[in-house]
Design an enzyme around this catalytic site. Structure first.
Site, PDB file in Angstrom:
ATOM      1  N   GLU A   1     -12.234   3.529  -1.104  1.00 53.98           N
ATOM      2  CA  GLU A   1     -11.807   4.711  -1.860  1.00 53.98           C
ATOM      3  C   GLU A   1     -11.589   4.411  -3.330  1.00 53.98           C
ATOM      4  O   GLU A   1     -11.675   5.305  -4.164  1.00 53.98           O
ATOM      5  CB  GLU A   1     -10.498   5.263  -1.277  1.00 53.98           C
ATOM      6  CG  GLU A   1     -10.679   5.980   0.036  1.00 53.98           C
ATOM      7  CD  GLU A   1      -9.355   6.383   0.668  1.00 53.98           C
ATOM      8  OE1 GLU A   1      -8.311   6.229   0.012  1.00 53.98           O
ATOM      9  OE2 GLU A   1      -9.389   6.835   1.807  1.00 53.98           O
TER      10      GLU A   1
ATOM     11  N   ASN B   1     -13.040  -3.163   2.427  1.00 56.22           N
ATOM     12  CA  ASN B   1     -13.997  -2.063   2.555  1.00 56.22           C
ATOM     13  C   ASN B   1     -14.944  -2.087   1.366  1.00 56.22           C
ATOM     14  O   ASN B   1     -14.526  -2.375   0.237  1.00 56.22           O
ATOM     15  CB  ASN B   1     -13.251  -0.729   2.584  1.00 56.22           C
ATOM     16  CG  ASN B   1     -12.348  -0.593   3.809  1.00 56.22           C
ATOM     17  OD1 ASN B   1     -12.691  -1.067   4.887  1.00 56.22           O
ATOM     18  ND2 ASN B   1     -11.197   0.036   3.643  1.00 56.22           N
TER      19      ASN B   1
ATOM     20  N   HIS C   1     -10.463  -4.913  -3.316  1.00 57.52           N
ATOM     21  CA  HIS C   1      -9.120  -5.169  -2.793  1.00 57.52           C
ATOM     22  C   HIS C   1      -9.193  -5.574  -1.335  1.00 57.52           C
ATOM     23  O   HIS C   1     -10.055  -5.110  -0.582  1.00 57.52           O
ATOM     24  CB  HIS C   1      -8.210  -3.941  -2.967  1.00 57.52           C
ATOM     25  CG  HIS C   1      -8.796  -2.664  -2.481  1.00 57.52           C
ATOM     26  ND1 HIS C   1      -9.758  -1.963  -3.193  1.00 57.52           N
ATOM     27  CD2 HIS C   1      -8.598  -1.971  -1.337  1.00 57.52           C
ATOM     28  CE1 HIS C   1     -10.094  -0.887  -2.508  1.00 57.52           C
ATOM     29  NE2 HIS C   1      -9.414  -0.868  -1.378  1.00 57.52           N
ATOM     30  N   MET C   2      -8.262  -6.432  -0.963  1.00 51.76           N
ATOM     31  CA  MET C   2      -8.157  -6.939   0.394  1.00 51.76           C
ATOM     32  C   MET C   2      -6.934  -6.299   1.025  1.00 51.76           C
ATOM     33  O   MET C   2      -5.867  -6.287   0.412  1.00 51.76           O
ATOM     34  CB  MET C   2      -7.987  -8.455   0.274  1.00 51.76           C
ATOM     35  CG  MET C   2      -8.035  -9.242   1.524  1.00 51.76           C
ATOM     36  SD  MET C   2      -7.916 -11.015   1.076  1.00 51.76           S
ATOM     37  CE  MET C   2      -9.634 -11.465   0.955  1.00 51.76           C
ATOM     38  N   HIS C   3      -7.093  -5.721   2.224  1.00 55.22           N
ATOM     39  CA  HIS C   3      -5.947  -5.173   2.960  1.00 55.22           C
ATOM     40  C   HIS C   3      -5.421  -6.253   3.904  1.00 55.22           C
ATOM     41  O   HIS C   3      -6.209  -6.837   4.666  1.00 55.22           O
ATOM     42  CB  HIS C   3      -6.378  -3.999   3.840  1.00 55.22           C
ATOM     43  CG  HIS C   3      -6.898  -2.801   3.116  1.00 55.22           C
ATOM     44  ND1 HIS C   3      -6.158  -1.651   2.944  1.00 55.22           N
ATOM     45  CD2 HIS C   3      -8.097  -2.555   2.527  1.00 55.22           C
ATOM     46  CE1 HIS C   3      -6.882  -0.746   2.295  1.00 55.22           C
ATOM     47  NE2 HIS C   3      -8.066  -1.271   2.026  1.00 55.22           N
TER      48      HIS C   3
ATOM     49  N   ASP D   1       0.853  -1.195   0.000  1.00 55.73           N
ATOM     50  CA  ASP D   1       0.000   0.000   0.000  1.00 55.73           C
ATOM     51  C   ASP D   1       0.886   1.241   0.000  1.00 55.73           C
ATOM     52  O   ASP D   1       1.885   1.318   0.724  1.00 55.73           O
ATOM     53  CB  ASP D   1      -0.913  -0.002   1.236  1.00 55.73           C
ATOM     54  CG  ASP D   1      -2.047   1.008   1.111  1.00 55.73           C
ATOM     55  OD1 ASP D   1      -3.200   0.578   0.974  1.00 55.73           O
ATOM     56  OD2 ASP D   1      -1.762   2.224   1.131  1.00 55.73           O
ATOM     57  N   ILE D   2       0.520   2.207  -0.802  1.00 53.45           N
ATOM     58  CA  ILE D   2       1.341   3.416  -0.963  1.00 53.45           C
ATOM     59  C   ILE D   2       1.342   4.276   0.311  1.00 53.45           C
ATOM     60  O   ILE D   2       2.299   5.016   0.556  1.00 53.45           O
ATOM     61  CB  ILE D   2       0.855   4.218  -2.197  1.00 53.45           C
ATOM     62  CG1 ILE D   2       1.963   5.080  -2.769  1.00 53.45           C
ATOM     63  CG2 ILE D   2      -0.390   5.025  -1.900  1.00 53.45           C
ATOM     64  CD1 ILE D   2       1.677   5.613  -4.162  1.00 53.45           C
TER      65      ILE D   2
HETATM   66  P1  AMP Z   1      -9.746   1.571   0.390  1.00 50.31           P
HETATM   67  O1  AMP Z   1      -9.943   2.732   1.303  1.00 50.31           O
HETATM   68  O2  AMP Z   1     -10.151   0.268   1.009  1.00 50.31           O
HETATM   69  O3  AMP Z   1     -10.364   1.771  -0.972  1.00 50.31           O
HETATM   70  O4  AMP Z   1      -8.176   1.454   0.188  1.00 50.31           O
HETATM   71  C1  AMP Z   1      -7.496   1.958  -0.926  1.00 50.31           C
HETATM   72  C2  AMP Z   1      -6.030   1.840  -0.605  1.00 50.31           C
HETATM   73  O5  AMP Z   1      -5.287   1.953  -1.825  1.00 50.31           O
HETATM   74  C3  AMP Z   1      -5.506   2.908   0.353  1.00 50.31           C
HETATM   75  O6  AMP Z   1      -4.982   2.306   1.526  1.00 50.31           O
HETATM   76  C4  AMP Z   1      -4.449   3.627  -0.478  1.00 50.31           C
HETATM   77  O7  AMP Z   1      -3.340   4.037   0.287  1.00 50.31           O
HETATM   78  C5  AMP Z   1      -4.080   2.564  -1.509  1.00 50.31           C
HETATM   79  N1  AMP Z   1      -3.511   3.074  -2.761  1.00 50.31           N
HETATM   80  C6  AMP Z   1      -4.002   4.078  -3.548  1.00 50.31           C
HETATM   81  N2  AMP Z   1      -3.232   4.250  -4.632  1.00 50.31           N
HETATM   82  C7  AMP Z   1      -2.226   3.342  -4.547  1.00 50.31           C
HETATM   83  C8  AMP Z   1      -1.103   3.027  -5.355  1.00 50.31           C
HETATM   84  N3  AMP Z   1      -0.852   3.690  -6.504  1.00 50.31           N
HETATM   85  N4  AMP Z   1      -0.269   2.051  -4.966  1.00 50.31           N
HETATM   86  C9  AMP Z   1      -0.510   1.383  -3.805  1.00 50.31           C
HETATM   87  N5  AMP Z   1      -1.560   1.622  -2.995  1.00 50.31           N
HETATM   88  C10 AMP Z   1      -2.405   2.597  -3.358  1.00 50.31           C
END
Ligand code: AMP
Length: 114
Positions: A96, A88, A101-103, A31-32
Site C-alpha cells: 500500500e 509486500n 517495509h518489513m512487517h 503499525d498504526i
Molecule cells: P503494506 O500493505 O505492506 O504497504 O503495509 C503498509 C502498512 O503501513 C499498513 O499495515 C498500515 O497500517 C501501515 N501504516 C500506514 N500509515 C502508517 C503510519 N502513519 N504509522 C504506522 N503505520 C502506518
C-alpha cells in the site's frame, strides 16, 4: 499506492509514530492498524521503493532489517512461540505504501497463508 512521504516523515520524526528502534540504517515503529498483538514495521532510512529495487549496492540493508526484526522479536518475547516477517511488493503483493517495509507480526497464532 500511497506515496513514500509518510514513512519519510516518521524517520525524520515529523509525524507522530511509536518508534521503538532507530539506528543509522533502519527505523522500526508500531503499525498504526495492527493485524496482530505485535505488529512492527521495519524500514530502511534511505528510500527504497520496493523489494524490486534491492540491488548490489543496497542489499546489505535488507540483512540488517532482518537482523533488527529478529532482535525485536526476541525483545518482545515472541521468538520462542514464533512470528511472521512479510514484505509486500507492488499491487498484487498488497503493497500500500511506496516505501520498502518489513512487517513483523506475532503475539498470537497467525492464520496459515493458504
Ligand atoms: P503494506 O500493505 O505492506 O504497504 O503495509 C503498509 C502498512 O503501513 C499498513 O499495515 C498500515 O497500517 C501501515 N501504516 C500506514 N500509515 C502508517 C503510519 N502513519 N504509522 C504506522 N503505520 C502506518
Amino acid at each position: 499506492m500511497k506515496d513514500e512521504s509518510i514513512f519519510k516523515k516518521i524517520i525524520n520524526k515529523e509525524l507522530t509514530a511509536s518508534i521503538i528502534y532507530q539506528d543509522k540504517i533502519v527505523t522500526a515503529f508500531k503499525d498504526i492498524k495492527p493485524k496482530a498483538p505485535i505488529h512492527i514495521l521495519i524500514i530502511p532510512n534511505i528510500f527504497i521503493s520496493s523489494s524490486n529495487d534491492i540491488d548490489e549496492k543496497n542489499k546489505d540493508i535488507l540483512a540488517h532489517m532482518f537482523y533488527i526484526a529478529v532482535q525485536i522479536a526476541k525483545k518482545k518475547k515472541i521468538s520462542e512461540k514464533g512470528y511472521r516477517i512479510i514484505i509486500n511488493c507492488n499491487k498484487d503483493g498488497g503493497q500500500e505504501i511506496n516505501y520498502l517495509h518489513m512487517h513483523l507480526l506475532g503475539g498470537k497464532k497467525l492464520r496459515p497463508l493458504s
